[in-house]
Motif scaffolding. Structure first.
Motif, PDB file in Angstrom:
ATOM      1  N   VAL A   1      -4.512  58.074 -50.104  1.00  0.00           N
ATOM      2  CA  VAL A   1      -3.815  57.383 -51.195  1.00  0.00           C
ATOM      3  C   VAL A   1      -2.536  56.741 -50.669  1.00  0.00           C
ATOM      4  O   VAL A   1      -2.225  55.583 -51.006  1.00  0.00           O
ATOM      5  CB  VAL A   1      -3.513  58.369 -52.337  1.00  0.00           C
ATOM      6  CG1 VAL A   1      -2.574  57.733 -53.360  1.00  0.00           C
ATOM      7  CG2 VAL A   1      -4.804  58.823 -53.006  1.00  0.00           C
ATOM      8  N   PHE A   2      -1.783  57.463 -49.846  1.00  0.00           N
ATOM      9  CA  PHE A   2      -0.568  56.905 -49.261  1.00  0.00           C
ATOM     10  C   PHE A   2      -0.891  55.638 -48.476  1.00  0.00           C
ATOM     11  O   PHE A   2      -0.175  54.626 -48.554  1.00  0.00           O
ATOM     12  CB  PHE A   2       0.088  57.928 -48.329  1.00  0.00           C
ATOM     13  CG  PHE A   2       0.895  58.974 -49.043  1.00  0.00           C
ATOM     14  CD1 PHE A   2       0.650  59.300 -50.358  1.00  0.00           C
ATOM     15  CD2 PHE A   2       1.905  59.650 -48.371  1.00  0.00           C
ATOM     16  CE1 PHE A   2       1.403  60.271 -51.010  1.00  0.00           C
ATOM     17  CE2 PHE A   2       2.662  60.614 -49.006  1.00  0.00           C
ATOM     18  CZ  PHE A   2       2.402  60.931 -50.334  1.00  0.00           C
TER      19      PHE A   2
ATOM     20  N   ALA B   1       7.275  55.025 -34.225  1.00  0.00           N
ATOM     21  CA  ALA B   1       7.629  53.658 -34.604  1.00  0.00           C
ATOM     22  C   ALA B   1       8.801  53.146 -33.781  1.00  0.00           C
ATOM     23  O   ALA B   1       8.856  51.967 -33.403  1.00  0.00           O
ATOM     24  CB  ALA B   1       7.958  53.599 -36.090  1.00  0.00           C
ATOM     25  N   LEU B   2       9.748  54.029 -33.496  1.00  0.00           N
ATOM     26  CA  LEU B   2      10.911  53.638 -32.690  1.00  0.00           C
ATOM     27  C   LEU B   2      10.499  53.283 -31.272  1.00  0.00           C
ATOM     28  O   LEU B   2      11.080  52.396 -30.648  1.00  0.00           O
ATOM     29  CB  LEU B   2      11.929  54.777 -32.669  1.00  0.00           C
ATOM     30  CG  LEU B   2      13.331  54.473 -32.150  1.00  0.00           C
ATOM     31  CD1 LEU B   2      14.043  53.507 -33.071  1.00  0.00           C
ATOM     32  CD2 LEU B   2      14.140  55.763 -32.015  1.00  0.00           C
ATOM     33  N   SER B   3       9.490  53.962 -30.752  1.00  0.00           N
ATOM     34  CA  SER B   3       9.045  53.715 -29.382  1.00  0.00           C
ATOM     35  C   SER B   3       8.129  52.505 -29.281  1.00  0.00           C
ATOM     36  O   SER B   3       8.232  51.718 -28.333  1.00  0.00           O
ATOM     37  CB  SER B   3       8.320  54.950 -28.846  1.00  0.00           C
ATOM     38  OG  SER B   3       7.855  54.754 -27.535  1.00  0.00           O
ATOM     39  N   THR B   4       7.243  52.345 -30.260  1.00  0.00           N
ATOM     40  CA  THR B   4       6.275  51.245 -30.201  1.00  0.00           C
ATOM     41  C   THR B   4       6.777  49.972 -30.867  1.00  0.00           C
ATOM     42  O   THR B   4       6.123  48.927 -30.779  1.00  0.00           O
ATOM     43  CB  THR B   4       4.963  51.671 -30.876  1.00  0.00           C
ATOM     44  OG1 THR B   4       5.215  52.033 -32.247  1.00  0.00           O
ATOM     45  CG2 THR B   4       4.351  52.865 -30.150  1.00  0.00           C
ATOM     46  N   LEU B   5       7.918  50.062 -31.568  1.00  0.00           N
ATOM     47  CA  LEU B   5       8.558  48.907 -32.220  1.00  0.00           C
ATOM     48  C   LEU B   5       7.705  48.313 -33.344  1.00  0.00           C
ATOM     49  O   LEU B   5       7.767  47.115 -33.612  1.00  0.00           O
ATOM     50  CB  LEU B   5       8.888  47.811 -31.195  1.00  0.00           C
ATOM     51  CG  LEU B   5       9.848  48.197 -30.071  1.00  0.00           C
ATOM     52  CD1 LEU B   5      10.062  47.033 -29.126  1.00  0.00           C
ATOM     53  CD2 LEU B   5      11.168  48.680 -30.635  1.00  0.00           C
ATOM     54  N   GLY B   6       6.922  49.139 -33.994  1.00  0.00           N
ATOM     55  CA  GLY B   6       6.140  48.628 -35.112  1.00  0.00           C
ATOM     56  C   GLY B   6       5.159  49.654 -35.636  1.00  0.00           C
ATOM     57  O   GLY B   6       4.898  50.675 -34.996  1.00  0.00           O
ATOM     58  N   VAL B   7       4.623  49.385 -36.830  1.00  0.00           N
ATOM     59  CA  VAL B   7       3.614  50.256 -37.439  1.00  0.00           C
ATOM     60  C   VAL B   7       2.562  49.387 -38.116  1.00  0.00           C
ATOM     61  O   VAL B   7       2.837  48.269 -38.555  1.00  0.00           O
ATOM     62  CB  VAL B   7       4.233  51.211 -38.482  1.00  0.00           C
ATOM     63  CG1 VAL B   7       5.160  52.210 -37.837  1.00  0.00           C
ATOM     64  CG2 VAL B   7       4.969  50.427 -39.577  1.00  0.00           C
ATOM     65  N   THR B   8       1.355  49.921 -38.190  1.00  0.00           N
ATOM     66  CA  THR B   8       0.283  49.341 -38.992  1.00  0.00           C
ATOM     67  C   THR B   8      -0.357  50.477 -39.774  1.00  0.00           C
ATOM     68  O   THR B   8      -0.401  51.621 -39.291  1.00  0.00           O
ATOM     69  CB  THR B   8      -0.785  48.647 -38.126  1.00  0.00           C
ATOM     70  OG1 THR B   8      -1.373  49.609 -37.246  1.00  0.00           O
ATOM     71  CG2 THR B   8      -0.179  47.507 -37.313  1.00  0.00           C
ATOM     72  N   PRO B   9      -0.863  50.199 -40.978  1.00  0.00           N
ATOM     73  CA  PRO B   9      -1.441  51.291 -41.769  1.00  0.00           C
ATOM     74  C   PRO B   9      -2.592  52.000 -41.064  1.00  0.00           C
ATOM     75  O   PRO B   9      -2.740  53.224 -41.173  1.00  0.00           O
ATOM     76  CB  PRO B   9      -1.927  50.574 -43.041  1.00  0.00           C
ATOM     77  CG  PRO B   9      -1.126  49.326 -43.116  1.00  0.00           C
ATOM     78  CD  PRO B   9      -0.861  48.919 -41.709  1.00  0.00           C
ATOM     79  N   GLY B  10      -3.408  51.245 -40.339  1.00  0.00           N
ATOM     80  CA  GLY B  10      -4.559  51.852 -39.685  1.00  0.00           C
ATOM     81  C   GLY B  10      -4.200  52.835 -38.599  1.00  0.00           C
ATOM     82  O   GLY B  10      -4.921  53.814 -38.377  1.00  0.00           O
ATOM     83  N   SER B  11      -3.088  52.592 -37.900  1.00  0.00           N
ATOM     84  CA  SER B  11      -2.709  53.464 -36.782  1.00  0.00           C
ATOM     85  C   SER B  11      -1.770  54.585 -37.218  1.00  0.00           C
ATOM     86  O   SER B  11      -1.951  55.742 -36.838  1.00  0.00           O
ATOM     87  CB  SER B  11      -2.056  52.643 -35.668  1.00  0.00           C
ATOM     88  OG  SER B  11      -0.865  52.019 -36.139  1.00  0.00           O
ATOM     89  N   ILE B  12      -0.761  54.270 -38.009  1.00  0.00           N
ATOM     90  CA  ILE B  12       0.242  55.277 -38.343  1.00  0.00           C
ATOM     91  C   ILE B  12      -0.287  56.284 -39.364  1.00  0.00           C
ATOM     92  O   ILE B  12       0.185  57.419 -39.429  1.00  0.00           O
ATOM     93  CB  ILE B  12       1.533  54.600 -38.872  1.00  0.00           C
ATOM     94  CG1 ILE B  12       2.733  55.536 -38.717  1.00  0.00           C
ATOM     95  CG2 ILE B  12       1.358  54.148 -40.304  1.00  0.00           C
ATOM     96  CD1 ILE B  12       3.144  55.787 -37.308  1.00  0.00           C
ATOM     97  N   TYR B  13      -1.296  55.886 -40.173  1.00  0.00           N
ATOM     98  CA  TYR B  13      -1.907  56.814 -41.125  1.00  0.00           C
ATOM     99  C   TYR B  13      -3.238  57.361 -40.606  1.00  0.00           C
ATOM    100  O   TYR B  13      -4.017  57.925 -41.383  1.00  0.00           O
ATOM    101  CB  TYR B  13      -2.153  56.118 -42.464  1.00  0.00           C
ATOM    102  CG  TYR B  13      -0.916  55.925 -43.309  1.00  0.00           C
ATOM    103  CD1 TYR B  13      -0.281  57.003 -43.919  1.00  0.00           C
ATOM    104  CD2 TYR B  13      -0.384  54.657 -43.517  1.00  0.00           C
ATOM    105  CE1 TYR B  13       0.842  56.827 -44.697  1.00  0.00           C
ATOM    106  CE2 TYR B  13       0.747  54.470 -44.298  1.00  0.00           C
ATOM    107  CZ  TYR B  13       1.355  55.555 -44.884  1.00  0.00           C
ATOM    108  OH  TYR B  13       2.482  55.379 -45.656  1.00  0.00           O
TER     109      TYR B  13
END
Length: 353
Positions: A145-146, A246-258
């Motif tokens: 859901v998140f 996120a601080l190390s990779t300089l970004g997030v995407t829903p598929g990877s971070i969740y």
């Protein structure tokens, strides 16, 4: 026995028992760990490449994930397969706080952990209505859901995610070094904080809850409050790890971070290392990270190897790798040991000794 008196054995009093926590092995092990931390802080950054430092940041994040998931399952008795929900919350909160609010990156990471805890508190009232396997499935549903809600919010980048721009214009060497040292300090703080928690009365209550909730409640332990504390603390730790990623990779995407792979990694780390111990997640995280680095060229086949390793450890060492030596060594002593005092020699009848 006429004409003689019976000889009563002379039994010296038994020395009082002594209660100890830890011992020489704990002091030696603590010294070794301190030396390792000093080397990681003062030597490693100047001896390896920037890519290796970024990889070590991931190791530190894995230690935080394993340690905090162990709080849930190993001490709170709650098997959650949805902690990736708070990894994602931490990653997105970091970027929003650093870019939109303008908070310093280090402050944004800490605030991301607080955001994770703030979201976990009301969520706990929902998932705690479930038990056992239903609880595990419920936490996974919450994570999905998140993820779906995040993808529907245009301000969070939708399906494309977000890019961290707070480091724009910063030298790459300075950026990587800062992230490395900050991640190392945060990992040490989380492990020590967990150790202090488990040495406290709260930690004793959590151990009782894990072993038998009904018995713990009958002895006056606040079961619901203890479980909720662990759930919120574990979720805050997952958010901190997500913020570091996120601080190390300089970004997030829903598929990877969740991704559910985060929780799979937590379970591997804790089960293989040793559930219900502070040392176990450290061992498990190092092993997982080392296998991940060594087997990266194999692609998805490395997951097969990880599964084979997990099965082998569960069959051959049910208490995990640390469980093989836990009886002789305890780097983080959280339990007490009672040593009976020495008993004096008992005199034999009629010897006069």
């Amino acid at each position: 026995m006429s004409g003689s008196a019976a000889v009563v054995p002379n039994t010296p009093p038994t020395a009082p028992p002594t209660v100890t926590r830890g011992g020489r092995g704990s002091w030696v092990g603590g010294g070794v760990l301190l030396l390792v931390v000093v080397l990681l802080a003062a030597v490693v950054p100047y001896a390896v490449t920037l890519g290796a430092l970024s990889s070590l940041v991931m190791l530190f994040a894995l230690v935080i994930l394993g340690t905090t998931w162990n709080l849930l399952a190993g001490y709170g008795g709650m098997v959650s397969v949805g902690q990736q929900a708070y990894v994602g919350v931490g990653g997105y909160a970091l970027i929003q706080l650093a870019d939109a609010v303008g908070a310093p990156p280090w402050a944004a990471v800490l605030a991301a952990g607080l955001v994770g805890a703030a979201i976990a508190l009301p969520t706990s009232y929902l998932v705690f209505r479930l038990a056992g396997g239903y609880f595990a499935i419920g936490t996974w549903v919450v994570a999905e859901v998140f993820r779906l809600v995040t993808m529907q919010i245009d301000g969070l980048g939708g399906g494309a995610g977000l890019t961290l721009s707070a480091f724009r214009g910063t030298d790459r060497v300075e950026r990587v070094a800062f992230v490395y040292w900050f991640a190392l300090a945060l990992m040490v703080a989380v492990v020590l904080g967990t150790y202090l928690l488990m040495r406290s009365r709260v930690g004793l209550g959590l151990t009782a809850i894990r072993d038998d909730r009904v018995a713990a409640s009958s002895l006056g332990v606040a079961v619901d409050r203890g479980r909720r504390l662990v759930y919120v603390a574990g979720s805050a730790g997952a958010a901190l790890a997500g913020a570091l990623v996120a601080l190390s990779t300089l970004g997030v995407t829903p598929g990877s971070i969740y991704s559910v792979n985060w929780t799979a990694a937590m379970i591997f780390i804790v089960v293989v290392g040793g559930i219900g111990t502070i040392e176990g997640p450290l061992v498990g995280a190092v092993l997982y990270w080392a296998l991940q680095q060594a087997l990266a060229p194999l692609g998805t086949w490395y997951l097969v190897v990880l599964g084979a390793v997990a099965v082998a450890v569960v069959l051959l060492a049910p208490r995990g790798l640390w469980g093989l030596v836990a009886g002789r060594y305890q780097l983080f002593p959280t339990t007490h040991h009672v040593r009976q005092g020495a008993v004096g020699a008992i005199a034999a009848p009629g010897t006069g000794r």
